[in-house]
Design a protein around this motif. Structure first.
Motif, mmCIF file in Angstrom:
data_model
loop_
_atom_site.group_PDB
_atom_site.id
_atom_site.type_symbol
_atom_site.label_atom_id
_atom_site.label_comp_id
_atom_site.label_asym_id
_atom_site.label_seq_id
_atom_site.Cartn_x
_atom_site.Cartn_y
_atom_site.Cartn_z
ATOM 1 N N LEU A 227 46.229 34.701 31.431
ATOM 2 C CA LEU A 227 47.552 34.170 31.745
ATOM 3 C C LEU A 227 48.409 34.364 30.501
ATOM 4 C CD1 LEU A 227 48.983 32.646 34.117
ATOM 5 C CD2 LEU A 227 48.586 30.545 32.815
ATOM 6 N N HIS A 228 49.232 35.407 30.514
ATOM 7 C CA HIS A 228 50.063 35.624 29.331
ATOM 8 C C HIS A 228 51.501 35.200 29.604
ATOM 9 C CE1 HIS A 228 52.111 39.395 30.591
ATOM 10 N NE2 HIS A 228 50.970 39.716 31.151
ATOM 11 N N ARG A 229 52.184 34.845 28.543
ATOM 12 C CA ARG A 229 53.544 34.339 28.667
ATOM 13 C C ARG A 229 54.541 35.484 28.746
ATOM 14 N NH1 ARG A 229 51.488 31.242 24.541
ATOM 15 N NH2 ARG A 229 50.873 29.145 25.174
ATOM 16 N N GLN A 230 55.557 35.282 29.582
ATOM 17 C CA GLN A 230 56.672 36.224 29.643
ATOM 18 C C GLN A 230 57.940 35.398 29.827
ATOM 19 O OE1 GLN A 230 56.395 40.180 31.493
ATOM 20 N NE2 GLN A 230 58.054 39.525 32.838
ATOM 21 N N GLY A 231 58.746 35.338 28.769
ATOM 22 C CA GLY A 231 59.922 34.488 28.814
ATOM 23 C C GLY A 231 59.520 33.028 28.979
ATOM 24 N N ARG A 232 60.086 32.366 29.966
ATOM 25 C CA ARG A 232 59.761 30.970 30.238
ATOM 26 C C ARG A 232 58.669 30.818 31.295
ATOM 27 N NH1 ARG A 232 63.153 27.288 28.056
ATOM 28 N NH2 ARG A 232 65.072 28.077 27.093
ATOM 29 N N GLY A 233 58.115 31.950 31.736
ATOM 30 C CA GLY A 233 57.094 31.907 32.766
ATOM 31 C C GLY A 233 55.783 32.515 32.313
ATOM 32 N N TYR A 234 54.904 32.763 33.287
ATOM 33 C CA TYR A 234 53.553 33.231 33.000
ATOM 34 C C TYR A 234 53.177 34.315 34.013
ATOM 35 C CZ TYR A 234 53.606 28.629 30.788
ATOM 36 O OH TYR A 234 53.947 27.529 30.052
ATOM 37 N N ILE A 235 52.346 35.239 33.574
ATOM 38 C CA ILE A 235 51.818 36.272 34.470
ATOM 39 C C ILE A 235 50.307 36.120 34.531
ATOM 40 C CG2 ILE A 235 51.495 38.737 34.845
ATOM 41 C CD1 ILE A 235 54.189 39.213 33.562
ATOM 42 N N PHE A 236 49.789 35.905 35.736
ATOM 43 C CA PHE A 236 48.339 35.876 35.947
ATOM 44 C C PHE A 236 47.882 37.314 36.129
ATOM 45 C CE2 PHE A 236 44.567 35.840 38.650
ATOM 46 C CZ PHE A 236 43.765 34.941 37.961
ATOM 47 N N ASP A 237 47.037 37.765 35.210
ATOM 48 C CA ASP A 237 46.610 39.165 35.163
ATOM 49 C C ASP A 237 45.086 39.204 35.220
ATOM 50 O OD1 ASP A 237 46.750 41.895 34.905
ATOM 51 O OD2 ASP A 237 46.946 41.854 32.724
ATOM 52 N N ALA A 238 44.532 40.220 35.851
ATOM 53 C CA ALA A 238 43.075 40.302 35.993
ATOM 54 C C ALA A 238 42.631 41.754 36.066
ATOM 55 C CB ALA A 238 42.626 39.557 37.249
ATOM 56 N N ASP A 239 41.370 41.986 35.699
ATOM 57 C CA ASP A 239 40.726 43.282 35.871
ATOM 58 C C ASP A 239 39.876 43.245 37.138
ATOM 59 O OD1 ASP A 239 41.847 44.198 33.578
ATOM 60 O OD2 ASP A 239 40.021 44.155 32.384
ATOM 61 N N PRO A 240 39.525 44.395 37.700
ATOM 62 C CA PRO A 240 38.612 44.399 38.845
ATOM 63 C C PRO A 240 37.289 43.731 38.482
ATOM 64 C CG PRO A 240 39.636 46.548 38.582
ATOM 65 C CD PRO A 240 40.000 45.758 37.361
ATOM 66 N N PRO A 241 36.712 42.962 39.394
ATOM 67 C CA PRO A 241 35.451 42.269 39.091
ATOM 68 C C PRO A 241 34.274 43.234 39.011
ATOM 69 C CG PRO A 241 36.025 41.976 41.395
ATOM 70 C CD PRO A 241 37.194 42.672 40.753
ATOM 71 N N LEU A 242 33.293 42.862 38.213
ATOM 72 C CA LEU A 242 32.034 43.598 38.114
ATOM 73 C C LEU A 242 30.983 42.871 38.934
ATOM 74 C CD1 LEU A 242 30.159 45.759 36.778
ATOM 75 C CD2 LEU A 242 29.768 44.071 34.961
ATOM 76 N N ASP A 243 30.335 43.567 39.858
ATOM 77 C CA ASP A 243 29.278 42.983 40.673
ATOM 78 C C ASP A 243 27.952 43.139 39.931
ATOM 79 O OD1 ASP A 243 27.461 42.138 42.554
ATOM 80 O OD2 ASP A 243 28.269 43.343 44.194
ATOM 81 N N THR A 244 27.440 42.050 39.390
ATOM 82 C CA THR A 244 26.211 42.136 38.595
ATOM 83 C C THR A 244 25.006 42.536 39.433
ATOM 84 O OG1 THR A 244 25.792 39.766 38.891
ATOM 85 C CG2 THR A 244 27.050 40.428 36.940
#
Length: 294
Positions: A227-244
């Protein structure tokens, strides 16, 4: 005395209007920059070595980093009051299709992140994204017991269990086997016995293998989230999951593959937004036995 101070801070944080908390976090970050010269020097030296910046650029990024860290502390109190209205006004989901697939899956999830951006708000955000799943957050159990207990209490939300990392493994395995979501911070230094040494930002670092091992035991999906900040808000960012469950090799090799995944994911975020990482931490303190400490 310290306990009284901690409790006063908790009371003030819970009573303050949300806009004030961000201002208080910025002020705290500035106070840390000027009041912690050792940490300031460490952060600046880390950035010069890793990013190859000049002293002046490292100073600028360092001040921004301390400001972000101060805001992260203040966001402990924001997280307790975050609701769907707050989410709609402040959070943008960068990969909605991926999130929808994860919401529809019944597989256990090990969510990995780090001291980056608004990490203290990730628990309430994950709680709203996965309202029907049981959720855990595993945090580092510091030496200051009173502070740890306070932070554990402040981080608690209905439906989210907060565990200290010591002796958390049995509870995490049971939770994952029931299809739960467990989150770990994976970018801090760790001890020799818990570590594998992997390249991180161009230097060998002790990487915690606990999340990888627990994910393998539960055949979980490993999902790097931020969750990184951008201005006064936030961006939820993710990578593709790894199936163990699809990994090959012996246990040590599979653990290493998982650890390489979340270490590389963290590295990419830091290089994209270096001002939002916790540079004041001595990330490379633990080195392989027999090698010179820097």
């Amino acid at each position: 005395m310290y306990k009284f101070v901690y409790e006063f801070m908790a009371w003030a944080g819970k009573a303050a209007p949300l806009p004030w908390l961000d201002v208080a976090g910025r002020v705290l970050g500035t106070a840390m920059w000027y009041g912690l010269p050792g940490r300031r020097s460490l952060a600046r030296a880390n950035m010069i070595r890793v990013l190859g910046t000049s002293f002046q650029t490292a100073t600028m990024l360092g001040r921004q980093s301390f400001s972000h860290n101060g805001r992260s502390f203040a966001e402990i109190f924001t997280g307790r009051r975050a609701d769907w209205r707050w989410f709609a006004e402040h959070v943008h989901v960068a990969q909605p299709e991926m999130v929808a697939r994860m919401q529809a899956s019944r597989r256990p999830v090990v969510a990995t992140t780090g001291h980056f951006g608004a990490w203290e708000l990730l628990a309430p955000v994950m709680g709203m994204l996965f309202p029907e799943r049981s959720k855990q957050v595993v945090i580092r159990h510091g030496r200051d017991e009173a502070m740890f207990r306070l932070l554990q209490r402040l981080r608690h939300r209905t439906g989210i269990e907060v565990l200290g990392h010591r002796k958390a493994a049995p509870a995490v395995v049971r939770h994952l086997h029931r299809g739960g979501v467990t989150a770990f911070l994976t970018d801090h230094n760790t001890t020799q016995k818990d570590a594998a040494f992997l390249p991180f930002l161009g230097r060998m670092a002790a990487v915690n293998m606990g999340p990888a091992l627990l994910a393998l035991r539960a055949k979980a999906l490993v999902w790097p989230v931020y969750l990184h900040r951008q201005g006064r808000g936030y961006i939820f960012d993710a990578d593709p999951p790894l199936d163990t469950a699809t990994l090959e090799g012996d246990r040590e090799d599979r653990c290493r593959q998982v650890a390489e995944l979340y270490t590389a994911a963290m590295e990419r975020r830091i290089m994209t937004h270096p001002e939002q990482w916790f540079w004041m931490h001595n990330r490379w303190k633990t080195q392989p036995r027999g090698e010179q400490k820097e």
